[in-house]
Structure formats: structure tokens, C-alpha cells
Motif scaffolding. Structure first.
Motif, PDB file in Angstrom:
ATOM      1  N   ALA A 163       0.828  -1.211   0.000  1.00 30.62           N
ATOM      2  CA  ALA A 163       0.000   0.000   0.000  1.00 30.62           C
ATOM      3  C   ALA A 163       0.859   1.256   0.000  1.00 30.62           C
ATOM      4  CB  ALA A 163      -0.927  -0.012   1.217  1.00 30.62           C
ATOM      5  N   VAL A 164       1.929   1.246   0.773  1.00 30.86           N
ATOM      6  CA  VAL A 164       2.822   2.407   0.810  1.00 30.86           C
ATOM      7  C   VAL A 164       3.553   2.545  -0.522  1.00 30.86           C
ATOM      8  CG1 VAL A 164       4.800   3.443   1.990  1.00 30.86           C
ATOM      9  CG2 VAL A 164       3.067   2.220   3.298  1.00 30.86           C
ATOM     10  N   GLN A 165       3.984   1.434  -1.090  1.00 28.60           N
ATOM     11  CA  GLN A 165       4.649   1.494  -2.394  1.00 28.60           C
ATOM     12  C   GLN A 165       3.734   2.073  -3.463  1.00 28.60           C
ATOM     13  OE1 GLN A 165       5.995  -2.501  -3.158  1.00 28.60           O
ATOM     14  NE2 GLN A 165       7.911  -2.226  -2.022  1.00 28.60           N
ATOM     15  N   ASP A 166       2.476   1.652  -3.470  1.00 28.19           N
ATOM     16  CA  ASP A 166       1.532   2.193  -4.450  1.00 28.19           C
ATOM     17  C   ASP A 166       1.346   3.696  -4.269  1.00 28.19           C
ATOM     18  OD1 ASP A 166       1.199  -0.325  -5.472  1.00 28.19           O
ATOM     19  OD2 ASP A 166      -0.620  -0.765  -4.327  1.00 28.19           O
ATOM     20  N   ALA A 167       1.258   4.144  -3.004  1.00 26.62           N
ATOM     21  CA  ALA A 167       1.103   5.586  -2.756  1.00 26.62           C
ATOM     22  C   ALA A 167       2.320   6.364  -3.250  1.00 26.62           C
ATOM     23  CB  ALA A 167       0.884   5.834  -1.269  1.00 26.62           C
ATOM     24  N   VAL A 168       3.526   5.829  -2.989  1.00 28.76           N
ATOM     25  CA  VAL A 168       4.740   6.510  -3.447  1.00 28.76           C
ATOM     26  C   VAL A 168       4.818   6.508  -4.970  1.00 28.76           C
ATOM     27  CG1 VAL A 168       7.259   6.421  -3.407  1.00 28.76           C
ATOM     28  CG2 VAL A 168       5.970   5.983  -1.318  1.00 28.76           C
ATOM     29  N   ILE A 169       4.486   5.386  -5.592  1.00 30.33           N
ATOM     30  CA  ILE A 169       4.535   5.300  -7.056  1.00 30.33           C
ATOM     31  C   ILE A 169       3.571   6.298  -7.689  1.00 30.33           C
ATOM     32  CG2 ILE A 169       3.998   3.793  -9.001  1.00 30.33           C
ATOM     33  CD1 ILE A 169       5.070   1.457  -7.300  1.00 30.33           C
ATOM     34  N   ARG A 196       5.816   2.673 -15.128  1.00 32.11           N
ATOM     35  CA  ARG A 196       6.588   1.432 -15.213  1.00 32.11           C
ATOM     36  C   ARG A 196       7.994   1.634 -14.663  1.00 32.11           C
ATOM     37  NH1 ARG A 196       6.672   0.903 -20.353  1.00 32.11           N
ATOM     38  NH2 ARG A 196       4.637  -0.124 -20.490  1.00 32.11           N
ATOM     39  N   THR A 197       8.599   2.750 -14.979  1.00 32.23           N
ATOM     40  CA  THR A 197       9.967   3.016 -14.505  1.00 32.23           C
ATOM     41  C   THR A 197      10.009   3.222 -12.989  1.00 32.23           C
ATOM     42  OG1 THR A 197      10.466   4.055 -16.631  1.00 32.23           O
ATOM     43  CG2 THR A 197      11.965   4.505 -14.798  1.00 32.23           C
ATOM     44  N   VAL A 198       9.074   4.036 -12.479  1.00 36.94           N
ATOM     45  CA  VAL A 198       9.046   4.289 -11.039  1.00 36.94           C
ATOM     46  C   VAL A 198       8.730   3.012 -10.267  1.00 36.94           C
ATOM     47  CG1 VAL A 198       7.854   5.556  -9.220  1.00 36.94           C
ATOM     48  CG2 VAL A 198       8.447   6.712 -11.348  1.00 36.94           C
ATOM     49  N   THR A 199       7.808   2.207 -10.790  1.00 36.32           N
ATOM     50  CA  THR A 199       7.464   0.950 -10.114  1.00 36.32           C
ATOM     51  C   THR A 199       8.669   0.030 -10.028  1.00 36.32           C
ATOM     52  OG1 THR A 199       5.177   1.116 -10.888  1.00 36.32           O
ATOM     53  CG2 THR A 199       5.943  -1.055 -10.185  1.00 36.32           C
ATOM     54  N   SER A 213      12.239  -2.467  -6.006  1.00 34.06           N
ATOM     55  CA  SER A 213      13.529  -3.150  -6.033  1.00 34.06           C
ATOM     56  C   SER A 213      14.167  -3.159  -4.648  1.00 34.06           C
ATOM     57  CB  SER A 213      14.468  -2.464  -7.036  1.00 34.06           C
ATOM     58  OG  SER A 213      14.759  -1.144  -6.609  1.00 34.06           O
ATOM     59  N   ASP A 214      15.168  -4.009  -4.501  1.00 37.32           N
ATOM     60  CA  ASP A 214      15.914  -4.066  -3.240  1.00 37.32           C
ATOM     61  C   ASP A 214      16.729  -2.796  -3.016  1.00 37.32           C
ATOM     62  OD1 ASP A 214      14.903  -6.589  -2.819  1.00 37.32           O
ATOM     63  OD2 ASP A 214      16.630  -7.608  -3.705  1.00 37.32           O
ATOM     64  N   THR A 215      17.066  -2.123  -4.099  1.00 37.09           N
ATOM     65  CA  THR A 215      17.837  -0.892  -3.960  1.00 37.09           C
ATOM     66  C   THR A 215      17.057   0.162  -3.186  1.00 37.09           C
ATOM     67  OG1 THR A 215      18.937  -1.362  -6.069  1.00 37.09           O
ATOM     68  CG2 THR A 215      19.061   0.906  -5.235  1.00 37.09           C
ATOM     69  N   PHE A 216      15.756   0.267  -3.472  1.00 41.51           N
ATOM     70  CA  PHE A 216      14.937   1.236  -2.752  1.00 41.51           C
ATOM     71  C   PHE A 216      14.893   0.905  -1.265  1.00 41.51           C
ATOM     72  CE2 PHE A 216      10.704   2.450  -1.125  1.00 41.51           C
ATOM     73  CZ  PHE A 216      10.830   3.827  -1.219  1.00 41.51           C
ATOM     74  N   GLN A 217      14.814  -0.392  -0.927  1.00 42.34           N
ATOM     75  CA  GLN A 217      14.817  -0.803   0.485  1.00 42.34           C
ATOM     76  C   GLN A 217      16.104  -0.362   1.169  1.00 42.34           C
ATOM     77  OE1 GLN A 217      12.300  -2.622   2.028  1.00 42.34           O
ATOM     78  NE2 GLN A 217      13.334  -2.626   4.001  1.00 42.34           N
ATOM     79  N   GLN A 218      17.233  -0.562   0.515  1.00 43.55           N
ATOM     80  CA  GLN A 218      18.510  -0.171   1.100  1.00 43.55           C
ATOM     81  C   GLN A 218      18.629   1.346   1.222  1.00 43.55           C
ATOM     82  OE1 GLN A 218      21.401  -1.978  -1.457  1.00 43.55           O
ATOM     83  NE2 GLN A 218      20.813  -4.077  -0.922  1.00 43.55           N
TER      84      GLN A 218
END
Length: 449
Positions: free
Chosen positions: A91-97, A151-154, A159-164
Motif C-alpha cells: 500500500a505504501v509502495q503504491d502511494a509513493v509510485i 513502469r519506470t518508477v514501479t 527493487s531491493d535498492t529502494f529498500q537499502q
């Protein structure tokens, strides 16, 4: 005549003086006064224990919340553990995207592109139908841009990079704020009086070193002065630092004070076991009240967030993520309170408690006799365990409580593990005590006709 003797002394052969003997009425009055004093003392102890119990129950939820806030605010590792799951929450990822996609699409002037295309076609003498078709390309072009950007933002956000990056950014920012509020001079952000300053010393050193490596030898003469930049001045900084210090005190000592008050309530009460059961039950009720309060606050928070600003599912995920450690601590204390009350009840004279103790004794005795029949005897060790059963039981319970206190952020699973180990040790100790053979005297009496 011997002056040391008198006519009434035994040496002089006189009669012994009569002893003071209380009459029946005096004896009754004495017993009445003694019962009255004992009853008064008991009432005083009950009143004192009740006051201590009331303070314990009132401070219990406050102590849990204060410890959680202090732990989350002042401990960077704990804070990062709190916010880290937000980066992988759908849900948070969708809001950020959606938010990033809207920002990028809004910055792309699709209308200008179509206008330029229309003007170019008109200048080239294109047919009117072609020019009108170019003017109608704005909506499809905007949708195409949005699809590509989404598509690019998603791909980046999931990705794991965003988590790090998310964890690293939160760790650096939290550490900087904590250093500023606590007055610690470590880190780039620090407080000096009423000013917040940014230390750029490391940046100056790196720039100077790279300039020298690039051939600018005169860069080595860059002075070390002015290595800090004042970001802003505020009179509220001192209040924020005072609040941080108060939070450290409350988060550390309020739980300790609550536990001390609970112990004093149990110790002051005339019936220690009953007061222990009441205190544990009351603490469990207060933990339930705290869980209900968290649910109510969650509902109020979700109602106060406009869906246009943040979707409801994302707001719920953010709230649940931030308070999950507080919920875990509250549930853990609730389980501990229930277990404590149950143990205190099982030590009492109630019929179910006696039935449970009798069944446990029969089971361990049967197991010990089985070991003896198999040739396994514990001898003096088993007899020592039998003679000191209360001490061994208390030692096992104290060891379990100490393990729970020393456990770093215990959960319900940790409580269940410690409880299982303690029960297993108690069962083994009881079986070893039952496996002890009879004493020598008992053997001789058994062999006598």
C-alpha cells in the motif's frame, strides 16, 4: 542475722511471694485488645497495599508507552527496525509510485509538444485532417508518458535498492536528529546553543584532497576555518532538548518505578499470594485497556487523514507499522500477567489448584518409580531435592523471570519458550526427587519382619 535474707525469702524458710495471675476478665480484655491491634495493623497494611496497587495500575500503561517512545526516538537501530517494513509495504509502495508518477507527468508539458507538432504541420502545409489529428494526440500522448513513467518508477520502488536507500536515509537522518537533540557532538548535524549547525569539515577535506590530486597544489592551502554552517537559529531548540532528556528519564525509570510499586504492594499486603494474583490480574486488564486505546487511536487517525492526501490502506499500514512494537510489548506483558496470576492461583487452596497439584505429583511420582524399577536411583541428590523442593521451585521461577528481564525486547514467543523450559526443568527436578530410593532407616524397617 543475715541482712541478705528476709522472712519472705526461700533461704529464710518463709513463703514465696504470690505470682501475678490475670483473672478471666483481664485475660479476655487482653485478648480483645490484641485482636483489635492485629485487626488495625491488618487494615493499615490493606490500605497501603491498595494505594500501591492503584498507583501501579495507573502507571503501567504509561510506563509501557514511555519505554516504547524512548526506545524508538533515542535508539537509531530500533527506529530503523520500526520504519524499515514501510519500504516493502504494497500500500505504501503504491502511494509513493502514484505520487512520483503524478509529479513527473505534471512536469512534462504534453500540450506544448502537441502544439509544436500542430504548428510544424501547418507550416509544412499539411492537410487540415492531419492537423486536427495532431491536435487530438494530447490525451494519448499523456497516457503513454504516464505508462512509461509508472513502469519506470514501479521498477525502482519495488527493487531491493529502494529498500537499502530507504533504510540508509532513515538511519542517517535519525542519527543526526538524535545527536542534535542530545547535544552529542558526533555526526554532521549538531546543536550549539540555540543554533543548529552543519559540520562540513569532511567535505572540505575531500574537496581539498581531490583538488590536490587533480594538480591544483595551491588547494592544499585551503584553511580549516569556517568548517561549520549555521542552518538556523531557534529558541525552541532548548525546549526540544529538555523534552528529550525528560523522555530519557521517563522511559528508563518509569517502568522501574512501576515494578517497584507492584513489588511493594505484594509485600505490604497481609495475603501476599492473593495480592500477587490481584496485581497480575489488574496489570493484565490495563494491558487490554491499552490495546483497546491503540485501536481507538487508529480509527481516529484514519478518519483524520484525507484520502486525497494519503490512501486509507497506506495510512493504516503506516500506523500499524509504527506501533507494532508497542503492540508486541503490550501483548507480551498481558501474557506475563496471565501466567503470573495463574501460577499464584495454583499455589492456593482452591479445589482446582489442589487437583492440578495432585495430578502433577502423581505423574512425577509414577515416573520416578519407573526410573527406580529400571535401576536408576538419584540417591542423596534426589533426597536433597525432595527436602528443598520449595527452594528449587523458587529458584527455577526466579531464573525464568531473570531470563525474561534480560531478554532484549521479549515477545510472546520468547515468553512461551521460557515458560516451556521452566516447566520442563520443574518436571525433571520432580522426577529426580521421586526417583530417590528410601533412606537406610527406611530400608531396615522394610526388611524387618
Amino acid at each position: 542475722m543475715n541482712p541478705a535474707s528476709s522472712p519472705d525469702s526461700p533461704d529464710s524458710g518463709g513463703a514465696a511471694p504470690p505470682k501475678d495471675v490475670m483473672t478471666a476478665e483481664e485475660r479476655a480484655e487482653y485478648e480483645r485488645l490484641r485482636r483489635h491491634a492485629a485487626l488495625r495493623q491488618r487494615r493499615v497494611r490493606q490500605v497501603g497495599a491498595s494505594v500501591l496497587l492503584l498507583l501501579t495500575l495507573l502507571l503501567a500503561p504509561l510506563a509501557v508507552v514511555a519505554a516504547w517512545v524512548q526506545d524508538t526516538v533515542s535508539d537509531t537501530d530500533r527506529y530503523v527496525q520500526t520504519v524499515a517494513p514501510l519500504a516493502s509495504e504494497p500500500a505504501v509502495q503504491d502511494a509513493v509510485i502514484n505520487r512520483l508518477t503524478d509529479r513527473v507527468v505534471d512536469n512534462v508539458d504534453v500540450a506544448a509538444v502537441t502544439d509544436s507538432l500542430t504548428k510544424a504541420l501547418q507550416d509544412a502545409g499539411a492537410p487540415p485532417r492531419v492537423v486536427e489529428g495532431a491536435e487530438s494526440l494530447e490525451a494519448p500522448l499523456r497516457n503513454a508518458v504516464r505508462t512509461v513513467v509508472d513502469r519506470t518508477v514501479t521498477r525502482v520502488i519495488t527493487s531491493d535498492t529502494f529498500q537499502q536507500v530507504w533504510e540508509g536515509a532513515n538511519r542517517r537522518s535519525h542519527a543526526a536528529v538524535v545527536n542534535m537533540l542530545t547535544g552529542d557532538r558526533k555526526g554532521a548535524l549538531r546543536a550549539e546553543g540555540d543554533t543548529v549547525q552543519l559540520d562540513v569539515g569532511e567535505v572540505v577535506d575531500q574537496v581539498r584532497e581531490r583538488l590536490v590530486d587533480a594538480g591544483f597544489e595551491k588547494a592544499a592551502a585551503i584553511p580549516d576555518t569556517d568548517r561549520t554552517i549555521t542552518l538556523f537559529e531557534t529558541e525552541e531548540l532548548g525546549k526540544a532538548q529538555d523534552t528529550m532528556r525528560l523522555l530519557d528519564v521517563l522511559g528508563t525509570w518509569l517502568p522501574v518505578l512501576t515494578v517497584v510499586l507492584a513489588v511493594l504492594a505484594v509485600w505490604t499486603a497481609p495475603a501476599h499470594r492473593v495480592m500477587l494474583m490481584i496485581t497480575a490480574t489488574g496489570a493484565g486488564v490495563m494491558m487490554v485497556v491499552l490495546l483497546v486505546a491503540l485501536a481507538v487511536v487508529r480509527r481516529v487517525y484514519l478518519d483524520s487523514v484525507p484520502p486525497a492526501a494519503l490512501p486509507t490502506d497506506a495510512a493504516a499500514a503506516i500506523y500499524d507499522t509504527f506501533v507494532r512494537f508497542l503492540r508486541d510489548s503490550t501483548r507480551t506483558l498481558l501474557v506475563v500477567a496471565v501466567i503470573t496470576a495463574l501460577v499464584a492461583y495454583l499455589y492456593g487452596p482452591g479445589r482446582p489448584a489442589r487437583a492440578v497439584r495432585t495430578a502433577a505429583d502423581r505423574g512425577t511420582t509414577a515416573a520416578g518409580r519407573g526410573l527406580r524399577r529400571a535401576g536408576v536411583r538419584t540417591g542423596s541428590t534426589g533426597r536433597w531435592l525432595t527436602n528443598h523442593r520449595a527452594w528449587t521451585t523458587g529458584g527455577v521461577i526466579a531464573a525464568g523471570a531473570l531470563a525474561l528481564v534480560l531478554w532484549n525486547h521479549p515477545t510472546v514467543g520468547a515468553v512461551a519458550l521460557i515458560l516451556g523450559i521452566a516447566l520442563a526443568v520443574l518436571i525433571v527436578v520432580a522426577i529426580l526427587a521421586a526417583a530417590a530410593g528410601p533412606t537406610v532407616g527406611h530400608e531396615d524397617r522394610a526388611a524387618a519382619p
